[in-house]
Design a protein around this motif. Structure first.
Motif, PDB file in Angstrom:
ATOM      1  N   GLN A 169       0.824  -1.207   0.000  1.00 37.92           N
ATOM      2  CA  GLN A 169       0.000   0.000   0.000  1.00 37.92           C
ATOM      3  C   GLN A 169       0.861   1.261   0.000  1.00 37.92           C
ATOM      4  OE1 GLN A 169      -3.392   0.000  -0.426  1.00 37.92           O
ATOM      5  NE2 GLN A 169      -2.947  -2.158  -0.751  1.00 37.92           N
ATOM      6  N   ASP A 209       2.732   1.539  -3.382  1.00 40.39           N
ATOM      7  CA  ASP A 209       1.759   1.904  -4.416  1.00 40.39           C
ATOM      8  C   ASP A 209       1.433   3.394  -4.354  1.00 40.39           C
ATOM      9  OD1 ASP A 209       1.666  -0.705  -5.281  1.00 40.39           O
ATOM     10  OD2 ASP A 209      -0.355  -1.108  -4.517  1.00 40.39           O
ATOM     11  N   SER A 264       1.161   1.487  -8.403  1.00 38.14           N
ATOM     12  CA  SER A 264       1.067   0.024  -8.301  1.00 38.14           C
ATOM     13  C   SER A 264       1.741  -0.682  -9.462  1.00 38.14           C
ATOM     14  CB  SER A 264      -0.393  -0.412  -8.191  1.00 38.14           C
ATOM     15  OG  SER A 264      -1.099  -0.041  -9.348  1.00 38.14           O
TER      16      SER A 264
END
Length: 77
Positions: free
Chosen positions: A11, A14, A19
């Protein structure tokens, strides 16, 4: 508890790099992981391969992405 670590790493990366970038870095790190060379040589090889496939990152972003991918894989076990 350990299952949350890879999730958090992904997370964060990203958010910082995107991502698609992390997925490419992760796949490249996985390809280099079993080579019988030093960690520094693996890191240099990963960064060089990323440049060849067209992923241009600053030195600090590349180092961050590679280290995050390594820690992600370690946490995943």
């Amino acid at each position: 508890m350990n299952a949350i670590i890879p999730f958090l790493i992904k997370q964060i990366v990203d958010l910082i790099l995107g991502s698609d970038v992390f997925e490419r870095v992760l796949a490249t790190v996985e390809r280099w992981a079993d080579k019988q060379i030093s960690g520094i040589e693996k890191k240099q090889g990963v960064i060089a391969e990323l440049e060849v496939i067209g992923l241009k990152l600053s030195e600090s972003a590349a180092n961050f992405a590679v280290e995050a991918a390594v820690q992600f894989l370690k946490a995943k076990g």
